[in-house]
Design an enzyme around this catalytic site. Structure first.
Site, mmCIF file in Angstrom:
data_model
loop_
_atom_site.group_PDB
_atom_site.id
_atom_site.type_symbol
_atom_site.label_atom_id
_atom_site.label_comp_id
_atom_site.label_asym_id
_atom_site.label_seq_id
_atom_site.Cartn_x
_atom_site.Cartn_y
_atom_site.Cartn_z
ATOM 1 N N LYS A 173 0.146 17.086 -7.218
ATOM 2 C CA LYS A 173 -0.755 16.667 -8.300
ATOM 3 C C LYS A 173 -2.022 16.072 -7.696
ATOM 4 O O LYS A 173 -1.982 15.028 -7.063
ATOM 5 C CB LYS A 173 -0.108 15.631 -9.222
ATOM 6 C CG LYS A 173 -0.884 15.440 -10.513
ATOM 7 C CD LYS A 173 -0.570 14.132 -11.237
ATOM 8 C CE LYS A 173 -1.303 13.005 -10.604
ATOM 9 N NZ LYS A 173 -2.792 13.116 -10.846
ATOM 10 N N GLY A 226 -3.578 6.974 -2.006
ATOM 11 C CA GLY A 226 -4.278 6.382 -3.145
ATOM 12 C C GLY A 226 -4.338 4.890 -2.972
ATOM 13 O O GLY A 226 -4.267 4.371 -1.844
ATOM 14 N N THR A 230 -1.143 1.283 -6.746
ATOM 15 C CA THR A 230 -0.379 2.461 -7.177
ATOM 16 C C THR A 230 0.752 2.721 -6.201
ATOM 17 O O THR A 230 1.874 3.060 -6.600
ATOM 18 C CB THR A 230 -1.305 3.686 -7.251
ATOM 19 O OG1 THR A 230 -2.430 3.360 -8.066
ATOM 20 C CG2 THR A 230 -0.595 4.888 -7.834
ATOM 21 N N GLU A 248 -0.216 6.478 2.060
ATOM 22 C CA GLU A 248 -1.478 6.247 2.757
ATOM 23 C C GLU A 248 -2.374 5.520 1.753
ATOM 24 O O GLU A 248 -2.823 6.113 0.780
ATOM 25 C CB GLU A 248 -2.063 7.602 3.155
ATOM 26 C CG GLU A 248 -2.925 7.589 4.384
ATOM 27 C CD GLU A 248 -4.209 6.848 4.146
ATOM 28 O OE1 GLU A 248 -4.435 5.845 4.805
ATOM 29 O OE2 GLU A 248 -4.974 7.260 3.287
ATOM 30 N N CYS A 282 -11.368 5.820 2.784
ATOM 31 C CA CYS A 282 -10.499 4.674 3.120
ATOM 32 C C CYS A 282 -10.771 4.175 4.533
ATOM 33 O O CYS A 282 -10.332 3.105 4.902
ATOM 34 C CB CYS A 282 -9.044 5.071 2.977
ATOM 35 S SG CYS A 282 -8.612 6.535 3.905
ATOM 36 N N GLU A 384 -10.441 -4.506 -1.346
ATOM 37 C CA GLU A 384 -11.062 -3.192 -1.172
ATOM 38 C C GLU A 384 -12.003 -2.891 -2.341
ATOM 39 O O GLU A 384 -11.592 -2.928 -3.489
ATOM 40 C CB GLU A 384 -9.988 -2.105 -1.097
ATOM 41 C CG GLU A 384 -10.561 -0.730 -0.769
ATOM 42 C CD GLU A 384 -9.495 0.352 -0.687
ATOM 43 O OE1 GLU A 384 -8.652 0.417 -1.596
ATOM 44 O OE2 GLU A 384 -9.520 1.124 0.287
#
Ligand code: TXE
Length: 481
Positions: A173, A226, A230, A248, A282, A384
């Site tokens: 997805k 992500g 999450t 990750e 990231c 972040e």
């Protein structure tokens, strides 16, 4: 208006509910296509197809799997400009960046694992002349691959390629914010003759289609990239089901510049590592620490270069900074800029949304922003932000900057600028980051382990690590006497 389709059992199909979500072009701030609002019924169809395709695909010769993955890579190369434009429209990034980074690396991911699997060896151990141990590493089953919006096709293929090369079948997805290149990719898979059911792409919301993948009993392993929040939710679902997990997640990466650095290289690369992809990588260096002796000189040169970055229509050749990925994300980043001011930050440049003339007048653009005068442990320097915003501050001693660098909950990557070899090794050894670049940034060798420490993730991707993740080791010990 184009309607994206799911790719299930080798066919492009609409969601069973026939309901769709709007897909927005962030540079124009306009809906430009529709994506399936898939649910657990669609995921069930995908898992059934993947389960049925598993036996043949996992027992197919490595040579056959190599051939198919390389054919897909050839088609990505053939359609690179179409894919780059689609990536730019979907994500807001400059089309040039998509042409030079995202799409070539998606092709490289397919090619790398198409051949890596040919060299992926397992082991045998003989404690004496009576016993022989051999370890077989075989495909696990249906892999769930969930990817984010910042490097859409790049990170989508980064998971799918090793999963397929190792002989798994996949239910994937992509992010609902940037679904287009995954859709175009599925058409290339059909053209390449990827057998039906080997790869299934279900588009839709994270909490709906994504959650259905995570909680499906016939998906024993999950590879996710992500946000950290999450990632926590995914781990909470998957852990009690004993699923194999690769997470990750986010980063808040330090960019440490010592006085003995190659100044021009450090300042030039720091502009890239701060604002590439609108700071939505990231691995971006979002906290810059400069040794006091060169702090004023560095800040002056850095700001002068940042101010020369062209921000605007991502389809225009020389634009370096495009739109951030969505209105919601733009507001998140702008809120962090307000927080920085509340925490005593001084905006050296940027700090605001900018209106771009012409077709992008309703787009989501933020001026590259540099903030100073903050403490190393304030929220702005701990959380972040994931946008075109960096903080910069001086330091006096090595021990001090190592403490600052290691002070966040993250530990993904770090960049270090010094010409002193001993210091390079000494400081790298003390930094709590999974990836460290010395006098360079974003140099990628796909054979190296990739991933972060602390809340930046669980497990490693890349190279043999990814093939180990997507296979299950079994050790057999034989008494030969
Ligand atoms: O990512 P999400 P978002 C960071 C960055 C960003 C924050 C949130 O700070 O602002 O994460 O970004 C799917 N079960 N990074 O919200 O939500 C979702 O549909 C299963 C860093 O876009 O993590 C999408 O496909 N799946 C990161 C994918 O997860 C779920 C890159 C990522 O979405 C789900 C991107 C659920 N419950 C954001 N909820 C990096 N490390 O590169 C969502 N998803």
């Amino acid at each position: 208006m184009e309607k994206i389709q799911n790719y299930i059992n080798g066919k492009l199909v609409e969601p069973t509910s026939k309901t769709y979500l709007d897909n927005v072009n962030p540079a124009e701030g306009k809906v430009y296509s529709q994506i399936p609002d898939s649910d657990k019924v669609d995921v069930e169809l995908a898992v059934t197809a993947a389960r049925e395709a598993f036996s043949e695909w996992s027992s197919a010769s490595i040579h056959f799997r190599t051939e198919v993955l390389n054919r897909i890579a050839d088609l990505i190369d053939r359609d690179k400009d179409i894919l780059a434009m689609a990536e730019s429209v979907d994500n807001g990034k400059p089309v040039k960046l998509a042409q030079h980074v995202d799409i070539p690396r998606a092709s490289a991911n397919m090619r790398f694992y198409a051949t890596a699997i040919q060299h992926f060896a397992s082991e045998s151990h003989q404690p004496d002349d009576q016993f022989i141990n051999y370890t077989s590493r075989k495909a696990v089953g249906v892999a769930g691959c969930i990817s984010p919006w910042n490097l859409p096709l790049y990170l989508f293929t980064w998971k799918i390629a090793p999963a397929l090369a190792a002989g798994n079948t996949v239910v994937a997805k992509p992010s609902e914010i940037t679904p287009m290149t995954a859709f175009l990719f599925s058409k290339l898979c059909v053209e390449a003759g990827l057998p039906a059911g080997v790869l299934n792409i279900v588009h839709g919301l994270g909490g709906k289609a994504g959650q259905a993948i995570i909680e499906h009993k016939d998906i024993p392993l999950i590879s996710f990239t992500g946000g950290t929040e999450t990632g926590k939710r995914i781990a909470a679902t998957a852990a009690p089901m004993f699923k194999k997990l690769s997470l990750e997640l986010g980063g808040k990466n330090p960019n440490i510049i010592f006085a003995d650095c190659d100044f021009d290289s450090a300042v030039k690369t720091s502009v890239q590592s701060s604002f590439a992809n609108q700071g939505q990588i990231c691995l971006c260096g979002s906290r810059i620490f400069v040794e006091r002796a060169i702090y004023d000189r560095f800040v002056k040169e850095f700001i002068s270069r940042v101010d020369r970055l062209t921000v605007g229509d991502p389809s225009v050749e020389d634009v370096k900074v495009g739109a951030v990925v969505s209105e919601q994300h733009m507001n998140k980043v702008l809120n962090y800029i307000e927080l920085a001011k509340d925490e005593g930050g001084k905006i050296l440049t940027g700090g605001n949304q900018i209106k771009v003339k012409g077709r992008c007048e309703n787009g989501f653009f933020i001026k590259p922003t540099v903030i100073t005068n903050l403490s190393y442990n304030c929220r702005t320097n701990q959380e972040e932000i994931f946008g075109p915003v960096v903080t910069i501050m001086p330091f006096n001693k090595e021990e001090e900057v190592i403490e600052y660098a290691n002070s966040t909950a993250y530990g993904l990557s770090a960049t270090l600028w010094t010409e002193n070899l001993k210091r390079a090794h000494r400081v790298s050894d003390k930094l709590k980051s999974g990836i460290i670049w010395v006098n360079c940034w974003l140099v990628r060798d796909l054979r190296t382990p990739f991933g972060g420490m602390k809340q930046s993730g669980v497990g490693r991707e890349g190279g043999w690590e990814a093939l180990r993740f997507f296979t299950e080791a079994k050790n057999v010990c034989i008494n030969v006497k």
